[in-house]
Scaffold this active site. Structure first.
Site, PDB file in Angstrom:
ATOM      1  CD  GLU A 183      -3.006  -0.979   2.312  1.00 40.05           C
ATOM      2  OE1 GLU A 183      -2.748  -0.281   3.310  1.00 40.05           O
ATOM      3  OE2 GLU A 183      -4.092  -1.561   2.160  1.00 40.05           O
ATOM      4  CD  GLU A 252      -4.648  -5.748   2.780  1.00 36.99           C
ATOM      5  OE1 GLU A 252      -5.356  -4.980   3.465  1.00 36.99           O
ATOM      6  OE2 GLU A 252      -3.410  -5.809   2.887  1.00 36.99           O
TER       7      GLU A 252
END
Ligand SMILES: *[C@@H]1O[C@H](CO)[C@@H](O)[C@H](O)[C@H]1NC(C)=O
Ligand SMILES: *[C@@H]1O[C@H](CO)[C@@H](O)[C@H](O)[C@H]1NC(C)=O
Ligand SMILES: *[C@@H]1O[C@H](CO)[C@@H](O)[C@H](O)[C@H]1NC(C)=O
Ligand SMILES: *[C@@H]1O[C@H](CO)[C@@H](O)[C@H](O)[C@H]1NC(C)=O
Ligand SMILES: *[C@@H]1O[C@H](CO)[C@@H](O)[C@H](O)[C@H]1NC(C)=O
Ligand SMILES: *[C@@H]1O[C@H](CO)[C@@H](O)[C@H](O)[C@H]1NC(C)=O
Ligand SMILES: *[C@@H]1O[C@H](CO)[C@@H](O)[C@H](O)[C@H]1NC(C)=O
Ligand SMILES: *[C@@H]1O[C@H](CO)[C@@H](O)[C@H](O)[C@H]1NC(C)=O
Ligand SMILES: *[C@@H]1O[C@H](CO)[C@@H](O)[C@H](O)[C@H]1NC(C)=O
Ligand SMILES: *[C@@H]1O[C@H](CO)[C@@H](O)[C@H](O)[C@H]1NC(C)=O
Length: 851
Positions: A183, A252
Site C-alpha cells: 500500500e 485485501e
C-alpha cells in the site's frame, strides 16, 4: 514376503509423487487470470497470519479454509518477529514460516507470500524492527541507503530461505506469487522525489530475486510491469490494473475490521461481503483474497496501533479462537461453490454486459464449449426488484447478486443467507489449583504476589531537565517508562487545610499514563485509537514538605503506517500542578529521573522457571485493587477441549502470560455509551467500518485467547501484571463453545407476473427452501429451543415468535432432528400448516441445542 499388489501400487504412486514434487510449475498470467502449468485458475485466497495463531492451530485453520472453498492461503512475513537484532534471526514457534508454508503445501493449497517487508497489518511498527529506526541516517520507505540496504537484505534472506526449502511453485512448492512493499501508493507523494524512486527500486529489487513466480504490489498505481498492481478495499469491482496484460487481483477484501481499546466492535454483514466478492468476479476479477479469513491474536506486544486490541478477530469467517463464524463462513463457502461452477466460463469465456434496469445489470460469460455463466446484480441499496433475463424473471433483493452457472438457474444469491448460524458461549470455569501446587490445600488457589514500588527501582538510566521522547528512550523494549521528580510543598498552602485539591495537568503525545504521588496512585490519562495524544487533569493529594511524584508513561503498540510514521513519538510534553497559593507550578523543566521498564520485567517474573524466586509472597488471599501488582498461580487446564479465553473483566490494565508464553496486553476498557451502535445491521449500501458496530458501553475486549497447546496437563504458571488494580480472584478461564445452531429460512417470493410470457420468478433452482442444522463434531441435537413457522423475528440466540405461528413447529422439528448430528426440513405443506398468514412470505426460525 513378496511385494503385494497394494504396496507395489503405493511404490509406483510414491515414485510418481516424488517426480511430481520435483518438477516446478510454470506460473504465468494474462489479463484474465493466473495460469499454472497451462491451466487457468480462479484463485480464492484467505489470509491467515502465522504468528497470530500457534503451530498447533495451523493445520486446522488451513483445513477450515479449504473446506470453506478456498484454494490459496495468504500471509505477510513479519520482519520484526524474524530479525530480532541485525543478523539475529528467529524462526521458531509461531514464527516458523517454513513449517507454516509446508502445512499449506500438505493441504494441497497454494500460497500467496506477501514479503513486504513493510506490512502495516495493525502489527507493531508495521512489521519493521524498531532497531532499524536507530541505525543512523535511516528513513523508512523512501530512497534512503540504509533502509534499502536492510530491506533488500531481509527480502533476500526470506527468498533464499524459501528457495532452499523449494517452496516457490517454480521449484515444485506452493508459493504462486509474492508481494513487495505494501500500500505504498497512498504515501508515495509525501516522500517527494524519493517516493517514486523507491517504489521503482523496490519493484526492480524484487524482480532481481528470480523467484520464478509473479510479483505483485498492492495499492501501487505506478507498479512497473511485469509487477502486477492490485486492489485493497471493501469493494474492488471497479478496479482496473495498469497493464492490460495483468489480471484483476483483489489482495485485501476486508470482511470485518480491527478493534482499538476503548472503542466499539465493528461488524461487516456477510450479505455485503458476499455482494462485494460476487461483483468483483462479475466484473472480470480472477484472484481474490480475504483479509483476514482468520484474524487471530496479537500475542504479547505485537499489536500495533496505538491501541489495537490483543484480539485481532476482525469479524473474520474463522473467529479468533479458530471456530467457523456462522453464518459468515458458511455463506461464503456456498458463494465459493457457486463461483467454482462458473470457473471455466469466467476465466476463458467472452464477457457481455446486459443492462437490466437503471441500477441492475447482468454480465454473461460464454466459453468456447458453449458453457454459459451469468451474474445478475441489483445495485439499488433500498429496493428489491424483479428483472427479466433471457425470457425468465428473477427476484433480486436490494444490493445483491444472483449467480447462474448455467445462465438459467440461480444457485446463489448474496443476500439470501441459507447457512446456519450458531450460538457461541464463553462458558466460565474457576481457576483450578494445580495438583503440583506446593499447597496441600487443593480447594483454595494458592497465589503468589509481588508488588512493585512506584518509581525508580534501581540505578536510573539518566537524569535530565525536561522530557525526552518515550519511544526514543525505551526503544520499545518495554511498554513502560518511569519518570520521577520531587516537589516541596509549603505548610501554608491552602489546599493542605481542606480546600479543593491541587490538580496535576499533563500533556502527552501518548499513549497512556499513571500518576503516583508519595507511592499512591492518583489517576490515569489515555489517548485512544483515534487521537493518540491526550491532556488530563488529575486531582492529587500533596503533603507539606517533600512530595515524590512518579509518572508511569506507557506505549500501547507503536504506529503501523502513514507517511514517516516511524518519527511519530510518544510521551510527556508538559506537567503542571494547579491550585497553589501562587497559582500553577510548572514541573516541565524540573529535574526528572528516568528508568526504563519495571522491576518485575527485569526479574523475568513472567517466565515459568522463576517459580522458586524469593520475590514472591505466598497467600490464598491476594490483594485486590492494588496497583503495580504481579500475581502468579499454578493452575490446571480448563476441562474439555474447547478453545480458552482468559476473562479479565474484573481487572484493570496490564500484561498476562501462561507458562512464560505471552498472552498479551489486557485492558477491559469500555467504549463510550453514546457511540452509535446498531441492534440490527442493514447490509444494504456501501459498508464503512463504523456502520454496524456493537458493544457500546462495554469493554472492547473482555476475553484473551490462551491457545490450548500452551497448557501442560498440570502445573501451569499463570502470571498477571496489573497496573492499576483489579480482583485476581475473579479471573476465570472461559471455554468458547458453540452450544447451539440456528437456521432461518424464508419461502421464495411469490410469482410476480411482469409479462404474459412470464413463467415464474426463479429463485433457487426450483428447490424448496430448506432449513439445515448441523452440530459441531461429536455433538447431537439434544433439544429444540425455539421453532416457529410464521413470521418470527430476531437473531440466532434471541428469536421471537411473531403474531403468526404454526403451533406444531417445535414438534415437527423435534421429530426430524432430535438426537441427530444434522438434519434438514423443507418449507413444504407436508411439514407445515400453510394456512397461517396466507399471502405473506413466511419463515421458519429454529434454534437447536447441541450437546
Ligand atoms: C510458461 O507459460 C507461459 C504461458 O503459458 C509460456 O508463454 C511460457 O513459455 C512458459 N514457460 C516455460 C518455461 O515453460
Ligand atoms: C478519542 O478521543 C477523542 C479526543 O479526546 C474523542 O474526541 C473521541 O471521541 C475519542 N474516541 C472514542 C472512540 O472514544
Ligand atoms: C462492459 O462494461 C464495461 C464497464 O462499463 C466496459 O469496460 C466493457 O467494455 C463492456 N464490455 C462489453 C463487452 O460491452
Ligand atoms: C426468448 O423468447 C423468444 C420468443 O419466444 C425467443 O425467440 C428467444 O429465442 C428466447 N430467448 C432465449 C434466450 O431463450
Ligand atoms: C539523579 O537524580 C536522583 C534524584 O535526585 C539522584 O538520586 C541520582 O543520584 C541522580 N543520578 C544521576 C545519574 O545523576
Ligand atoms: C528521537 O531521536 C532522534 C535522534 O536519535 C531524533 O532525531 C528524533 O527527533 C527523536 N524523536 C522524537 C519524536 O523526539
Ligand atoms: C511549562 O514549561 C514549559 C517548558 O518551559 C513550557 O513550554 C510551558 O508552556 C509551560 N506551561 C505554562 C502553562 O506556562
Ligand atoms: C537540577 O539538577 C541540577 C544538578 O543536580 C541542579 O544544579 C539544578 O538546580 C536542578 N534544577 C532544578 C530545577 O531543580
Ligand atoms: C444509496 O444509494 C443512493 C443513490 O445511489 C445514495 O445516494 C445513498 O447514499 C446510498 N445509501 C447508502 C446507505 O449506501
Ligand atoms: C440417541 O442416539 C444414540 C446413538 O445412536 C443412541 O444410543 C441413543 O439411545 C439415542 N437416544 C435417544 C433418546 O433416542
Amino acid at each position: 514376503m513378496g511385494l503385494s499388489i497394494i504396496s507395489l501400487h503405493c511404490l509406483i504412486l510414491g515414485l510418481f509423487l516424488q517426480l511430481a514434487v520435483g518438477y516446478g510449475s510454470n506460473v504465468s498470467y494474462d489479463s484474465r487470470s493466473f495460469i499454472i502449468d497451462g491451466q487457468r485458475k480462479l484463485l480464492i485466497s484467505t489470509a491467515i497470519h502465522y504468528p497470530r495463531s500457534v503451530p498447533a492451530m495451523w493445520p486446522g485453520l488451513i483445513q477450515l479454509a479449504k473446506e470453506g472453498g478456498a484454494n490459496v492461503i495468504e500471509s505477510y512475513v513479519f520482519w520484526n518477529g524474524h530479525e530480532l537484532s541485525p543478523d539475529n534471526y528467529y524462526f521458531e514457534g509461531r514464527y516458523d514460516l517454513v513449517k507454516f508454508i509446508k502445512t499449506v503445501q500438505q493441504s494441497g493449497m497454494y500460497m500467496m507470500l506477501r514479503i513486504g517487508p513493510f506490512v502495516a497489518a495493525e502489527w507493531n511498527f508495521g512489521g519493521v524492527p524498531v532497531w532499524l529506526h536507530y541505525v543512523p541516517g535511516t528513513v523508512f520507505r523512501t530512497d534512503n541507503e540504509p533502509w534499502k540496504y536492510y530491506m533488500k537484505k531481509f527480502t533476500t534472506y526470506i527468498v533464499n530461505l524459501m528457495k532452499k526449502e523449494r517452496l516457490f511453485a517454480s521449484q515444485g512448492g506452493p508459493i504462486i506469487m509474492a508481494q513487495v512493499e505494501n500500500e505504498y501508493g497512498y504515501y508515495e507523494q509525501s516522500y517527494g522525489d524519493g517516493g517514486k524512486k523507491y517504489a521503482m527500486w523496490a519493484a526492480k529489487m524484487a524482480l532481481s530475486q528470480n523467484i520464478g513466480v509473479p510479483w505483485i504490489m498492492c495499492q501501487q498505481w505506478d507498479a512497473p510491469a511485469p509487477v502486477i498492481n492490485t486492489c485493497n478495499g471493501f469493494y474492488c469491482d471497479d478496479f482496473t490494473p495498469i497493464s492490460s496484460n495483468s489480471p484483476k487481483i483483489w489482495t485485501e477484501n476486508w470482511p470485518g475490521w480491527f478493534k482499538t481499546f476503548g472503542d466499539v466492535d465493528p461488524h461487516r454483514p456477510v450479505e455485503d461481503v458476499a455482494y462485494a466478492v460476487a461483483r468483483f468476479f462479475q466484473k472480470g476479477g480472477s484472484v481474490h483474497n480475504y483479509y483476514m479469513y482468520h484474524g487471530g491474536t496479537n500475542f504479547g506486544r505485537t499489536a500495533g496501533g496505538p491501541f489495537i486490541t490483543t484480539s485481532y478477530d476482525y469479524d473474520a469467517p474463522i473467529d479468533e479462537y479458530g471456530l467457523p463464524r456462522l453464518p459468515k463462513w458458511g455463506h461464503l463457502k456456498e458463494l465459493h461453490g457457486a463461483l467454482k461452477l462458473c470457473e471455466n466460463a469466467l476465466i476463458t469465456g467472452e464477457r457481455t454486459n446486459v443492462s437490466l434496469g437503471p441500477q441492475q445489470e447482468a454480465n454473461v460469460y460464454i466459453d468456447s464449449s458453449g458453457g454459459c455463466a451469468a451474474f445478475l446484480a441489483n445495485m439499488d441499496n433500498k429496493t428489491d426488484t424483479v428483472v427479466k433475463f433471457r425470457n425468465m424473471t428473477y427476484h433480486l433483493p436490494a444490493w445483491s447478486v444472483s449467480i447462474l452457472p448455467d445462465c438459467k438457474n440461480v444457485v446463489y444469491n448474496t443476500a439470501k443467507v441459507g447457512s446456519q448460524a450458531s450460538v457461541i458461549d464463553m462458558v466460565p470455569e474457576d481457576l483450578r489449583p494445580s495438583m503440583v501446587s506446593p499447597s496441600k490445600d487443593l480447594k483454595a488457589l494458592q497465589w503468589e504476589v509481588f508488588v512493585e514500588k512506584p518509581g525508580i527501582w534501581a540505578k536510573p538510566e539518566f537524569n535530565m531537565t525536561g522530557f525526552v521522547d518515550h519511544i526514543n528512550t525505551t526503544k520499545d523494549t518495554t511498554d513502560y517508562l518511569w519518570l520521577t521528580t520531587s516537589l516541596y510543598v509549603d505548610s501554608n498552602e491552602k489546599f493542605l487545610k481542606g480546600s479543593s485539591s491541587p490538580v496535576l495537568s499533563v500533556k502527552s503525545k501518548g499513549h497512556a499514563l499513571h500518576v503516583f504521588v508519595n507511592q499512591e496512585l492518583q489517576g490515569s490519562g489515555f489517548g485512544n485509537g483515534t487521537v493518540f495524544s491526550f491532556e488530563s487533569e488529575i486531582p492529587i493529594s500533596l503533603k507539606a514538605g517533600k512530595n515524590e511524584i512518579a509518572l508511569l508513561s506507557m506505549t500501547v503498540g507503536l504506529q503501523t503506517a502513514g507517511p514517516k510514521y516511524e518519527w511519530i513519538g510518544a510521551g510527556l510534553t508538559s506537567v503542571e500542578i494547579k491550585g497553589f497559593n501562587k497559582g500553577t507550578v510548572n514541573l516541565t523543566k524540573f529535574n526528572w529521573t528516568y528508568k526504563i521498564g519495571l522491576l518485575g520485567e527485569y526479574l523475568n517474573l513472567y517466565k515459568g522457571e522463576t517459580l522458586k524466586s524469593t520475590n514472591w509472597v505466598s497467600t490464598t488471599e491476594p490483594p485486590k485493587r492494588k496497583p503495580l501488582t504481579w500475581y502468579k498461580a499454578l493452575v490446571d487446564p480448563p476441562s474439555g477441549k474447547e478453545p480458552v479465553g482468559l476473562d479479565m473483566i474484573h481487572m484493570g490494565k496490564g500484561l498476562a502470560w501462561l507458562n512464560g508464553e505471552e498472552i498479551g496486553r489486557y485492558w477491559p476498557r469500555k467504549s463510550p455509551k453514546h457511540h452509535d451502535c446498531v441492534d440490527h445491521c442493514d447490509y444494504r449500501g456501501k459498508f464503512l467500518p463504523n456502520k454496524c458496530s456493537t458493544g457500546c458501553g462495554e469493554p472492547t475486549q473482555r476475553w484473551y485467547h490462551v491457545p490450548r497447546s500452551w497448557f501442560k496437563p498440570s502445573g501451569n504458571v499463570l502470571v498477571i501484571f496489573e497496573e492499576t488494580g483489579g480482583d485476581p480472584t475473579q479471573i476465570r478461564f472461559s471455554k468458547r463453545k458453540a452450544s447451539g445452531v440456528c437456521s432461518l429460512v424464508s419461502e421464495d417470493h411469490p410469482s410476480i407476473t411482469v409479462d404474459s410470457w412470464t413463467t415464474a420468478v426463479k429463485d433457487t433452482n426450483d428447490k424448496k427452501p430448506t432449513a439445515q442444522l448441523s452440530c459441531p463434531s461429536n455433538t447431537r441435537i439434544s433439544a429444540i429451543k425455539f421453532a416457529s413457522f410464521g413470521n418470527p423475528s430476531g437473531a440466532c440466540g434471541s428469536y421471537n415468535q411473531g403474531d403468526c405461528h404454526d403451533p406444531n413447529s417445535a414438534s415437527v422439528l423435534e421429530k426430524v432432528c432430535l438426537n441427530r448430528s444434522d438434519c434438514s426440513i423443507e418449507l413444504s405443506k407436508e411439514n407445515f400448516d400453510l394456512s397461517y398468514c396466507p399471502g405473506t412470505v413466511r419463515s421458519l426460525a429454529v434454534e437447536a441445542v447441541c450437546s
